[in-house]
Design a protein around this motif. Structure first.
Motif, PDB file in Angstrom:
ATOM      1  N   ASN A  16       0.832  -1.204   0.000  1.00 48.36           N
ATOM      2  CA  ASN A  16       0.000   0.000   0.000  1.00 48.36           C
ATOM      3  C   ASN A  16       0.865   1.251   0.000  1.00 48.36           C
ATOM      4  OD1 ASN A  16      -2.722  -1.101   0.066  1.00 48.36           O
ATOM      5  ND2 ASN A  16      -2.146  -1.905   2.067  1.00 48.36           N
ATOM      6  N   ALA A  31      -1.392  -0.496  -4.381  1.00 50.97           N
ATOM      7  CA  ALA A  31      -2.537  -0.823  -3.531  1.00 50.97           C
ATOM      8  C   ALA A  31      -2.756  -2.322  -3.532  1.00 50.97           C
ATOM      9  CB  ALA A  31      -3.800  -0.113  -4.025  1.00 50.97           C
ATOM     10  N   GLY A  34      -8.265  -5.564  -4.700  1.00 54.28           N
ATOM     11  CA  GLY A  34      -9.562  -5.690  -4.046  1.00 54.28           C
ATOM     12  C   GLY A  34      -9.881  -7.122  -3.645  1.00 54.28           C
ATOM     13  N   GLY A  38      -7.970  -5.242  -0.300  1.00 54.83           N
ATOM     14  CA  GLY A  38      -7.465  -3.877  -0.415  1.00 54.83           C
ATOM     15  C   GLY A  38      -8.386  -2.990  -1.224  1.00 54.83           C
ATOM     16  N   LYS A  39      -7.945  -1.740  -1.409  1.00 50.07           N
ATOM     17  CA  LYS A  39      -8.714  -0.773  -2.195  1.00 50.07           C
ATOM     18  C   LYS A  39      -8.698  -1.107  -3.685  1.00 50.07           C
ATOM     19  CE  LYS A  39      -7.855   3.167   0.847  1.00 50.07           C
ATOM     20  NZ  LYS A  39      -7.238   4.488   0.900  1.00 50.07           N
ATOM     21  N   ASP A  41      -7.114   0.370  -5.994  1.00 47.22           N
ATOM     22  CA  ASP A  41      -7.161   1.577  -6.810  1.00 47.22           C
ATOM     23  C   ASP A  41      -5.799   1.979  -7.384  1.00 47.22           C
ATOM     24  OD1 ASP A  41      -6.049   2.321  -4.393  1.00 47.22           O
ATOM     25  OD2 ASP A  41      -7.266   4.131  -4.147  1.00 47.22           O
TER      26      ASP A  41
END
Length: 141
Positions: A16, A31, A34, A38-39, A41
């Motif tokens: 991250n 990142a 997902g 995680g995000k 993004d």
């Protein structure tokens, strides 16, 4: 061994965080995907590894045909690298790679022989050999 090229990339903050090359050309946020909670993004280490392996392997294909009757040009090779991340059974993780190689202008048998040669000279293939599973799939168009 003499070094033909060297680079340094600094990573801060793990999955991250950020990565930045010593020449500043690579400067990315990272990142956690997902699918791993995680995000998602930003890019991640597996995407960066897949990009590097695909590009390097494509160049290995071009390289091994330089002195052959049928050469492969830049636009005649496409490599899609899929990198998988999974558990190794002892609390850690392992990678797997699938390379989908498409060559233009040669028949299937020639394409398979070229890809086999490329797999022997590609630095990523040599680095991963015996360490992670790498599957090669070859097609022509």
């Amino acid at each position: 061994m003499s070094t033909l090229y060297s680079t340094t990339v600094n990573a801060v903050g793990g999955r991250n965080g950020t990565v930045k090359s010593d020449d500043g050309l690579l400067d990315l946020g990272l990142a956690m995907p997902g699918s791993l909670g995680g995000k998602g993004d930003a890019t991640n280490p597996e995407q960066l590894f897949a990009a590097g392996y695909a590009a390097c392997f494509g160049n290995a294909v071009i390289h091994v045909t330089r002195n052959q009757e049928q050469t492969i040009k830049d636009d005649d090779v496409e490599v899609a690298a899929t990198v998988g991340l999974g558990p190794n059974g002892s609390g850690g993780f392992t990678l797997s790679v699938t390379l989908e190689v498409t060559l233009t202008g040669v028949d299937q048998a020639a394409a398979e022989a070229i890809v086999a040669q490329a797999h022997e000279v590609c630095p990523y293939s040599n680095a991963t050999r015996g360490n992670i599973d790498v599957a090669l799939h070859v097609q022509t168009r």
